[in-house]
Design a protein around this motif. Structure first.
Motif, mmCIF file in Angstrom:
data_model
loop_
_atom_site.group_PDB
_atom_site.id
_atom_site.type_symbol
_atom_site.label_atom_id
_atom_site.label_comp_id
_atom_site.label_asym_id
_atom_site.label_seq_id
_atom_site.Cartn_x
_atom_site.Cartn_y
_atom_site.Cartn_z
ATOM 1 N N ASP A 99 -25.218 12.592 14.740
ATOM 2 C CA ASP A 99 -26.636 11.946 14.499
ATOM 3 C C ASP A 99 -26.777 10.655 15.566
ATOM 4 O OD1 ASP A 99 -27.385 13.252 12.292
ATOM 5 O OD2 ASP A 99 -25.997 11.609 10.876
ATOM 6 N N TYR A 100 -25.838 10.834 16.519
ATOM 7 C CA TYR A 100 -25.705 9.630 17.520
ATOM 8 C C TYR A 100 -25.652 9.925 18.926
ATOM 9 C CZ TYR A 100 -24.942 6.699 13.466
ATOM 10 O OH TYR A 100 -25.173 5.961 12.468
ATOM 11 N N TYR A 101 -25.799 8.859 19.839
ATOM 12 C CA TYR A 101 -25.673 9.258 20.954
ATOM 13 C C TYR A 101 -24.512 8.511 21.455
ATOM 14 C CZ TYR A 101 -30.598 10.808 21.782
ATOM 15 O OH TYR A 101 -31.839 11.299 21.470
ATOM 16 N N LEU A 102 -23.732 8.942 22.265
ATOM 17 C CA LEU A 102 -22.622 8.042 22.998
ATOM 18 C C LEU A 102 -22.950 8.323 24.704
ATOM 19 C CD1 LEU A 102 -19.450 9.116 21.161
ATOM 20 C CD2 LEU A 102 -20.290 6.936 21.420
ATOM 21 N N ARG A 103 -23.550 7.152 25.095
ATOM 22 C CA ARG A 103 -24.212 7.134 26.717
ATOM 23 C C ARG A 103 -23.575 5.976 27.481
ATOM 24 N NH1 ARG A 103 -29.284 8.853 28.666
ATOM 25 N NH2 ARG A 103 -29.961 9.448 26.372
ATOM 26 N N ALA A 104 -23.392 6.095 28.708
ATOM 27 C CA ALA A 104 -22.618 5.532 29.665
ATOM 28 C C ALA A 104 -23.741 4.446 29.958
ATOM 29 C CB ALA A 104 -22.027 5.999 30.763
ATOM 30 N N SER A 105 -23.272 2.971 29.936
ATOM 31 C CA SER A 105 -24.443 1.991 30.380
ATOM 32 C C SER A 105 -24.157 1.684 31.802
ATOM 33 C CB SER A 105 -24.619 0.710 29.481
ATOM 34 O OG SER A 105 -23.170 0.072 29.613
#
Lengths: 200, 200
Positions: A99-105
DNA sequence: GAAACTTATTAAACCAGTTTAATAAAATAA
DNA sequence: TTATTTTATTAAACTGGTTTAATAAGTTTC
């Protein structure tokens, strides 16, 4: 990125595992080979909603943020920075779509191991099973601290606490993500910041 | 309480452990002997702030609630009911004095194992180490669900969700503890309840 | 079953945040 | 360097909760 830098990252990962419990050198070297390097560019996602989460990850460099879209709004749960393990644990554990995002900031380097490989390492080695238990315990402690803060402090206190505990975060991550992490709107956080700057 | 009822509780505890992973019969029976029964009367505490937390617990019957006093107010983090493991994990893990209360909201029977004994069982048995990892994983999943709810829903939705998921809780626990669990004052919860009853 | 205590509701004033929208400042791309 | 996009601040009206206090309803206890 050079090969030698890459080797250093693996050394860090190895030391990280050894920081939980003793593991025989040979054995650890064997299982470390299952970790594959992934370079994630700023703004790119490692995981998006609907995807299965098949890996367990380690941040070698950079920052991954873990969030959900709720009625079109980002709700940030956590920031993962250098030398920590992470994944979308609910989806990983239940083997259901995320249900989530894992994203690089920012530009980020992670190492990833397949769940099946990780589980095998636990099954074959009592020492690595122990590592698994202790890293899970650490994940629990981390999220517990968050619950404690979320439910017990005012927003202003929580912002000041974050400033104190993770000062780097406010330099490397946009303020609206910090606001989201604190359960606020960007406007709300801005007001709190103003209130603080006036009262000093 | 009769001896036969007491034996049933141990059987439940055994089945609970076996629900996580396979464990050799002999071995499990051996380590089960380390669990000691404790009867906690309604209103009595198992743990109070300042105490060390030396045991891991299993609820055989009844309900223990886990809370903190914050500026004189109870902040309830969790309710533990039949057939689940619990302890004050932060204090247990860090071996520092507790900041929390563990108190029975009704007459309760728990089984307790000393940390040193539990740790020994993990050290001696890969299977029990695995049980330790998986029960820690479950504790993580549980608290994660709570964070998700706390940060993503309105208070009204969270109350309705609780009604749906744990309808028993509202029968057996006073409303002001439910309010605290939801991060509200009793007055606030009362208003929400009124709003709901009107809108139907 | 009356008295004492605990728990739940209601009302009114208040407040910390939200929403919406406009503006300003900073970062990025051309 | 300028143009474009992204991020942060401010203002004003609004809202869902809080606080305080009074009252009502339920429980215990004797």
């Amino acid at each position: 990125m050079t090969a030698s830098a890459s080797i250093d990252y693996l050394k860090n990962l190895k030391n990280k595992i050894l920081s939980y419990t003793e593991v025989d050198e040979e054995l650890l070297n064997h299982w470390l080979r299952y970790y594959k390097r992934i370079d994630v560019k700023k703004g790119d996602t490692l995981i998006s909603p609907g995807q299965m989460v098949e890996h367990f990850y380690y941040v070698a460099k950079g920052c991954i943020y873990y969030y959900k879209l709720e009625e079109g709004e980002q709700k940030v749960l956590e920031f993962y920075t250098e030398d920590i393990f992470f994944t979308d644990l609910p989806a990983y554990v239940k083997e259901t779509p995320s249900d989530y995002y894992l994203r690089a900031s920012e530009n980020t380097v992670v190492y990833a191991i397949l769940k099946t490989d990780g589980e095998n390492s636990f099954k074959k080695s009592h020492q690595l099973e122990r590592f698994g238990r202790l890293s899970m315990q650490e994940a629990f402690m981390k999220i517990f601290t968050r619950v404690e803060r979320l439910s017990n402090r005012t927003n202003e206190e929580r912002y000041l606490r974050l400033l104190e505990k993770r000062p780097d975060l406010l330099q490397r991550v946009p303020q609206y993500l910090i606001a989201s992490y604190l359960g606020l709107t960007p406007v709300g956080l801005s007001k709190i910041r103003k209130r603080i700057s006036i009262s000093q």
